[in-house]
Enzyme design. Structure first.
Site, mmCIF file in Angstrom:
data_model
loop_
_atom_site.group_PDB
_atom_site.id
_atom_site.type_symbol
_atom_site.label_atom_id
_atom_site.label_comp_id
_atom_site.label_asym_id
_atom_site.label_seq_id
_atom_site.Cartn_x
_atom_site.Cartn_y
_atom_site.Cartn_z
ATOM 1 N N GLY A 1 0.402 -5.371 0.652
ATOM 2 C CA GLY A 1 -0.719 -5.461 -0.291
ATOM 3 C C GLY A 1 -0.313 -6.054 -1.633
ATOM 4 N N GLU B 1 -0.279 -9.703 -1.130
ATOM 5 C CA GLU B 1 -1.676 -10.136 -0.977
ATOM 6 C C GLU B 1 -2.389 -10.171 -2.327
ATOM 7 O OE1 GLU B 1 -2.160 -7.155 2.102
ATOM 8 O OE2 GLU B 1 -2.907 -8.702 3.455
ATOM 9 N N GLU C 1 3.902 -5.789 7.326
ATOM 10 C CA GLU C 1 3.007 -4.868 8.039
ATOM 11 C C GLU C 1 3.413 -4.637 9.495
ATOM 12 O OE1 GLU C 1 2.043 -7.202 5.947
ATOM 13 O OE2 GLU C 1 0.469 -6.423 4.647
ATOM 14 N N ALA D 1 0.861 -1.184 0.000
ATOM 15 C CA ALA D 1 0.000 0.000 0.000
ATOM 16 C C ALA D 1 0.896 1.232 0.000
ATOM 17 C CB ALA D 1 -0.879 -0.026 1.234
HETATM 18 N N1 DAK Z 1 4.535 3.427 -0.420
HETATM 19 C C1 DAK Z 1 4.953 4.630 -0.866
HETATM 20 N N2 DAK Z 1 6.187 4.820 -1.418
HETATM 21 C C2 DAK Z 1 7.007 3.764 -1.497
HETATM 22 C C3 DAK Z 1 6.625 2.484 -1.049
HETATM 23 C C4 DAK Z 1 5.321 2.328 -0.490
HETATM 24 N N3 DAK Z 1 4.862 1.124 -0.070
HETATM 25 N N4 DAK Z 1 7.661 1.638 -1.266
HETATM 26 C C5 DAK Z 1 8.644 2.378 -1.834
HETATM 27 N N5 DAK Z 1 8.249 3.648 -1.983
HETATM 28 C C6 DAK Z 1 9.023 4.759 -2.563
HETATM 29 C C7 DAK Z 1 10.126 5.218 -1.633
HETATM 30 O O1 DAK Z 1 9.624 6.129 -0.668
HETATM 31 C C8 DAK Z 1 11.081 5.860 -2.622
HETATM 32 O O2 DAK Z 1 10.570 7.156 -2.939
HETATM 33 P P1 DAK Z 1 11.575 8.439 -2.991
HETATM 34 O O3 DAK Z 1 12.245 8.463 -1.684
HETATM 35 O O4 DAK Z 1 12.498 8.102 -4.143
HETATM 36 O O5 DAK Z 1 10.656 9.591 -3.275
HETATM 37 C C9 DAK Z 1 10.941 4.994 -3.862
HETATM 38 O O6 DAK Z 1 9.704 4.304 -3.718
HETATM 39 C C10 DAK Z 1 12.055 3.960 -3.997
HETATM 40 O O7 DAK Z 1 12.105 3.201 -2.787
HETATM 41 P P2 DAK Z 1 13.425 3.019 -1.911
HETATM 42 O O8 DAK Z 1 14.371 4.161 -2.136
HETATM 43 O O9 DAK Z 1 13.008 2.735 -0.520
HETATM 44 O O10 DAK Z 1 14.052 1.731 -2.612
HETATM 45 P P3 DAK Z 1 15.027 0.660 -1.924
HETATM 46 O O11 DAK Z 1 15.549 -0.175 -3.042
HETATM 47 O O12 DAK Z 1 16.030 1.324 -1.024
HETATM 48 O O13 DAK Z 1 14.079 -0.234 -1.005
HETATM 49 C C11 DAK Z 1 12.043 -1.490 -0.498
HETATM 50 C C12 DAK Z 1 13.062 -1.032 -1.601
HETATM 51 C C13 DAK Z 1 10.888 -2.196 -1.198
HETATM 52 C C14 DAK Z 1 12.759 -2.502 0.434
HETATM 53 C C15 DAK Z 1 11.583 -0.260 0.322
HETATM 54 O O14 DAK Z 1 11.133 0.730 -0.623
HETATM 55 C C16 DAK Z 1 10.484 -0.560 1.250
HETATM 56 O O15 DAK Z 1 10.695 -1.126 2.317
HETATM 57 N N6 DAK Z 1 9.242 -0.135 0.891
HETATM 58 C C17 DAK Z 1 8.104 -0.231 1.752
HETATM 59 C C18 DAK Z 1 7.586 -1.656 1.807
HETATM 60 C C19 DAK Z 1 6.393 -1.712 2.687
HETATM 61 O O16 DAK Z 1 6.515 -1.676 3.936
HETATM 62 N N7 DAK Z 1 5.211 -1.736 2.089
HETATM 63 C C20 DAK Z 1 3.967 -1.557 2.775
HETATM 64 C C21 DAK Z 1 3.563 -2.864 3.431
HETATM 65 S S1 DAK Z 1 2.108 -2.608 4.381
HETATM 66 C C22 DAK Z 1 -5.317 -1.823 4.192
HETATM 67 C C23 DAK Z 1 -5.099 -3.038 3.614
HETATM 68 C C24 DAK Z 1 -3.838 -3.357 3.259
HETATM 69 C C25 DAK Z 1 -2.782 -2.494 3.511
HETATM 70 C C26 DAK Z 1 -3.017 -1.294 4.073
HETATM 71 C C27 DAK Z 1 -4.294 -0.947 4.418
HETATM 72 N N8 DAK Z 1 -6.615 -1.519 4.584
HETATM 73 C C28 DAK Z 1 -7.445 -2.618 4.935
HETATM 74 C C29 DAK Z 1 -7.015 -0.198 4.874
HETATM 75 C C30 DAK Z 1 -1.474 -2.895 3.136
HETATM 76 C C31 DAK Z 1 -0.404 -2.534 3.834
HETATM 77 C C32 DAK Z 1 0.890 -2.771 3.284
HETATM 78 O O17 DAK Z 1 1.071 -3.048 2.128
#
Ligand code: DAK
Length: 260
Positions: A111, A114, A134, A66
């Protein structure tokens, strides 16, 4: 129909949907979830489309979860609405009536993992990493990860992924049955298309009934599941495709399935 954050192309009955926000690793914001909803509604209705491949734009990510920037601004009411919308989209993909294949080209996190779990099959590039991070953000999985992941790979490994938040490599994902196949990055889309072509060469109705038997059966007792199997088996005998399949075998020729 054109979209802001999706690219959709249909060739030889196979639609390829590419989530296209590579600058943020294809993170799912509200707009993208709405577009996925509209897109999969349209693909479900489109009789020309018999299989769907979903992938992410760029080299690095399938979908990195997400959009955390957007999530951080949600009120509880918005979060609830987002939850209903997201779950409905994934349910639609799971119950599309046509096979869907996640072509996982990189990070499939939260997400994104998922969404891949809601697909019929998953093929990963060697560069893929799949995880449910998460807990690292103080959340629980919200798009079905806590339910679909243990059903697919078993309780022990699902809990390890969900509680540690650490992703699995492509090879580990293969070992645990989280993905069906691992291929070099350049072979990912051809491999996904190859599987799609193989499936759509079969009777579309039989394929649909098989998916229904497995998906619905997993949520039933063994007795109910076997009853469902018998019902669908009987229904397949009411199709022209079944007559054609048997006739073609006896006449030693390839079947021509009409999907009726
Ligand atoms: N959201 C927004 N931006 C993101 C992002 C994300 N999930 N993942 C990466 N980016 C952005 C980074 O902020 C960065 O942007 P700038 O800084 O360049 O502006 C750009 O993408 C490149 O990322 P990185 O610089 O971080 O790249 P790296 O190679 O260093 O790292 C990484 C890659 C995938 C390990 C890292 O980006 C990372 O950890 N990303 C976040 C992964 C994450 O935690 N995803 C969210 C999981 S929680 C819901 C239902 C479901 C959900 C939510 C609500 N409801 C029922 C309401 C789901 C939740 C999730 O998915």
């Amino acid at each position: 129909m054109s979209y802001e954050n999706l690219l959709v192309e249909t060739r030889e009955h196979i639609a390829t949907v590419t989530v296209n926000r590579p600058k943020v690793l294809n993170a799912l914001n509200r707009k993208t979830v709405e577009e996925l909803d509209a897109c999969f509604r349209a693909l479900q209705q489109d009789e020309d489309v018999r299989a769907v491949i979903i992938t992410g734009a760029g080299e690095k990510a399938f979908i990195a979860g997400a959009d955390i920037k957007e999530l951080a601004t949600y009120s509880p009411q918005e979060a609830k609405e987002c939850s209903f919308r997201g779950q409905a989209v994934l349910n639609r993909i799971e119950n599309l009536g046509k096979p869907s294949i996640a072509a996982i080209n990189g990070y499939a996190l939260g997400g994104g993992c998922e969404l891949a779990l809601a697909c019929t099959l998953r093929i990963a590039s060697q560069a893929a990493r799949l995880g449910q991070p998460e807990v690292k953000l103080g959340m629980t999985p919200g798009y079905g990860g806590s339910q679909r992941l243990p059903r697919l790979i078993g309780k022990g490994m699902a809990l390890q992924m969900i509680l540690s938040g650490d992703p699995l490599s492509a090879e580990e994902s293969l070992r645990w049955g989280l993905v069906n196949q691992v291929v070099p990055p350049e072979e990912l889309l051809p491999a996904a298309e190859g599987i799609a072509r193989k499936i759509i060469a079969n009777s579309p109705l039989a394929v649909q009934y098989c998916m229904e038997a497995v998906e619905q059966g997993l949520n039933m007792s063994i007795e109910q599941g076997l009853f469902l199997e018998s019902t669908l088996f009987g229904m397949s005998f009411a199709t022209e495709d079944m007559r054609e399949g048997a006739r073609a075998f006896l006449e030693k020729r390839a079947p021509r399935f009409a999907g009726r």
